[in-house]
Design a protein around this motif. Structure first.
Motif, short mmCIF file in Angstrom:
data_model
loop_
_atom_site.label_atom_id
_atom_site.label_comp_id
_atom_site.label_asym_id
_atom_site.label_seq_id
_atom_site.Cartn_x
_atom_site.Cartn_y
_atom_site.Cartn_z
N VAL A 1 33.29 -2.59 37.87
CA VAL A 1 33.82 -1.57 38.78
C VAL A 1 32.77 -1.19 39.82
O VAL A 1 31.57 -1.12 39.54
N GLY A 2 33.24 -0.95 41.02
CA GLY A 2 32.41 -0.33 42.07
C GLY A 2 33.34 0.55 42.87
O GLY A 2 34.51 0.21 43.06
N GLY A 3 32.86 1.67 43.33
CA GLY A 3 33.76 2.57 44.03
C GLY A 3 33.15 3.21 45.25
O GLY A 3 31.93 3.16 45.45
N GLN A 4 34.01 3.79 46.06
CA GLN A 4 33.55 4.45 47.29
C GLN A 4 34.68 5.32 47.82
O GLN A 4 35.87 5.05 47.57
N VAL B 1 24.55 -2.15 37.93
CA VAL B 1 24.12 -3.25 38.79
C VAL B 1 23.87 -2.72 40.20
O VAL B 1 24.78 -2.18 40.84
N PRO B 2 22.63 -2.81 40.71
CA PRO B 2 22.35 -2.34 42.06
C PRO B 2 23.17 -3.10 43.11
O PRO B 2 23.26 -4.34 43.06
N ARG B 3 23.79 -2.35 43.99
CA ARG B 3 24.56 -2.97 45.07
C ARG B 3 23.66 -3.84 45.93
O ARG B 3 22.53 -3.47 46.24
N GLN B 4 24.18 -5.01 46.32
CA GLN B 4 23.43 -5.87 47.23
C GLN B 4 23.42 -5.24 48.63
O GLN B 4 24.42 -4.67 49.08
N GLU C 1 23.72 6.68 44.13
CA GLU C 1 24.52 6.73 42.91
C GLU C 1 23.66 6.48 41.68
O GLU C 1 23.79 7.16 40.66
N LEU C 2 22.78 5.50 41.77
CA LEU C 2 21.88 5.22 40.65
C LEU C 2 21.05 6.46 40.31
O LEU C 2 20.80 6.75 39.13
#
Length: 547
Positions: free
Chosen positions: A92-95, A380-383, A358-359
């Motif tokens: 999951v990733g969100g915004q 997982v750090p966003r690229q 976010e981290l």
């Protein structure tokens, strides 16, 4: 595409230390994506706790209903079929939504989610579905209502939709008219430079808003266009079908609300004990929940045995709050700190893709996960990328400048270059004349000061005025040199506007739509060719384009 790593400007931040695998920081999170065993352990934990989560088949049914509002892609439909399988996991990733796709960082986050899911599926040998969690429940309309582009003149222009009059509702509940959309599209059409790709781009955006959707829904349709062929599944956190399934977790968050606050405070202490500042300090008595109300989305607090908002619009007993979870859970919504717990209840979350900020706030959440019988997913750090256009590469070569120098030291480098164009050595001559003047003036100052004490101050002011006039003449002379090299100065500015517009990272300013207009849909699809980095990091991407 040529790809190289860039130096992270803040190497001591909690996010960067986590990304690099600092053991002291990793203790805050429990797991790290660079460790193979942690992926296996997290998957096993999800298998063991399946009964404590929402019914995945019911979640999938809700997601299918939502996807019907979006452009159809067979690959996304296959992802939904995978979700029906008992052994399926998700990344999951969100915004928050963004007008016309929002800033580049949103595109990069969706890319990271897709690539992480693909990597995890290979690693574990079981289905892993990429899910993008749109924070449609958020009520900050001003964060969602705009996109920045670069105009034909090279400046940054913000296209926006003004918030409709009325209470501050969730973005997904804020109704927009066709007039809102037509005005925004007309401004975008007027400000985007003319290219061969512009007509098709505008036509596609127009097709997404023919039914005057919310910002969140229009955003989801565009993300589906960009990543549906990669199997991305879209989710709106404010979807009423999902809210119905979230009732049990809302009940837990309400009944154990004081325990949640205690756990968050414990997480804050752990972060501070390692010498880090908090991303945002939790409020004493904060319920970490919102109520959707006619007067807007209201932040709830605990006061005695009641749940209230600070302006006195509502006041509920514990039993009344629990009635909401049974009969109208869509009146409730999470905040940034309770959302991760809800996310883990709703889906089998193997990993979450997060940006640096976010981290930083997830660093306090481990005790909260433990309090609710959960464990932290892999983070997982966003690229992160800076895109280097062909014409900017040529300008960098012209001025013997690297992209990293242009981003970190542009002003000094530009000044140094401009100084080298001064064949008259004006800087040296002005320095010499100023010093000679000061030396000649000193005896006069000493003499008049001895005549009358009040004249000392007058003499200083007189000296400073003369020096000020010299400085003014010097600046006008420098301007004259710059004017002689006006074309080159504009090229220096073009470099800066491309790589670090408004003195901010490129990905935080320009919208994806800006590059889509310049280079077409091929530019969007070629990002899947960029090698995946499981721990993220900042990279420079130089690609040959046909624009």
């Amino acid at each position: 595409m040529n790809i190289s790593f860039l130096t992270e400007p803040n190497r001591t931040s909690i996010a960067e230390r986590y990304r690099l695998g600092d053991s002291d920081v990793n203790e805050l999170f429990g797991k790290h994506p660079s460790q193979d065993d942690d992926w296996v352990e997290r998957a096993a934990n999800l298998d063991e706790t399946i009964s404590s989560r929402a019914d995945l088949q019911q979640v999938t049914k809700a997601l299918r209903a939502y996807q019907e509002k979006l452009p159809y892609y067979a690959e996304s439909a296959k992802s939904l079929d995978k979700l029906d399988q008992a052994n399926c996991l998700v990344v999951v990733g969100g915004q928050q939504a963004g007008l016309f796709g929002g800033a580049l960082l949103i595109f990069y986050k969706a890319l990271s989610v897709v690539q992480t899911a693909r990597e995890a599926e290979k690693r574990l040998g079981r289905p892993v579905v990429p899910v993008f969690w749109i924070a449609g429940e958020d009520h900050d309309f001003d964060e969602a209502n705009h996109v920045n582009i670069q105009t034909s003149e090279g400046g940054v222009r913000r296209i926006r939709i003004e918030r409709p009059e009325g209470p501050r509702l969730a973005v997904s509940r804020t109704s927009l008219t066709m007039q809102h959309w037509e005005t925004a599209l007309q401004e975008l059409a007027a400000q985007l430079p003319d290219t061969e790709f512009k007509p098709a781009l505008l036509e596609r955006l127009q097709s997404h808003v023919t039914d005057a959707p919310s910002l969140s829904l229009a955003f989801a349709r565009l993300l589906a266009d960009w990543f549906g062929s990669q199997g991305l599944v879209l989710l709106d956190a404010d979807d009423s079908n999902l809210r119905t399934l979230e009732g049990p977790m809302f009940r837990e968050l309400i009944v154990r609300n004081s325990e949640l606050e205690t756990a968050l405070k414990a997480g804050e202490s752990q972060v501070q004990s390692r010498g880090f500042e908090l991303q945002a300090e939790t409020a004493t008595g904060g319920a970490n929940l919102f109520l959707n109300h006619d007067r807007g989305r209201l932040l709830l607090h605990r006061e005695g045995d009641r749940f209230i908002d600070r302006r006195g619009n509502v006041s509920f007993t514990l039993d009344q709050m629990l009635e909401h979870t049974d009969h109208c859970p869509d009146r409730l919504s999470t905040n940034a700190l309770s959302r991760p717990l809800m996310q883990d209840f709703l889906l089998p979350v193997l990993a979450v893709v997060l940006g640096p900020s976010e981290l930083a706030y997830w660093a306090i959440l481990n005790p909260a996960f433990q309090e609710f019988g959960m464990s932290m997913p892999l983070l997982v750090p966003r690229q992160s990328f800076t895109y280097l256009e062909d014409n900017v590469t040529k300008l960098l070569d012209k001025f013997s400048l690297t992209a990293e120098e242009a981003m970190s030291d542009w002003e000094n480098r530009k000044s140094e270059w401009l100084g080298k164009q001064d064949e008259w050595n004006l800087d040296l001559k002005f320095q010499l004349v100023k010093q000679q003047f000061i030396d000649l003036y000193e005896p006069i100052m000493a003499t008049v000061s001895s005549l009358q004490s009040g004249l000392a101050t007058l003499a200083e002011k007189n000296r400073d005025k003369i020096l000020e006039q010299m400085a003014y003449l010097e600046s006008r002379s420098v301007d004259a040199i710059a004017k002689q090299h006006e074309a080159s100065v504009r090229q220096w500015d073009r470099i800066h506007q491309s790589l670090k517009p408004l003195d901010k990272p490129q990905e935080r300013v320009y919208g994806t739509v800006h590059f889509w207009n310049r280079f077409g849909t091929e530019w969007l699809t070629r990002w899947m060719e960029v090698p995946y980095e499981i721990t993220g990091g900042q990279r420079l991407v130089e690609g040959k384009t046909n624009g």
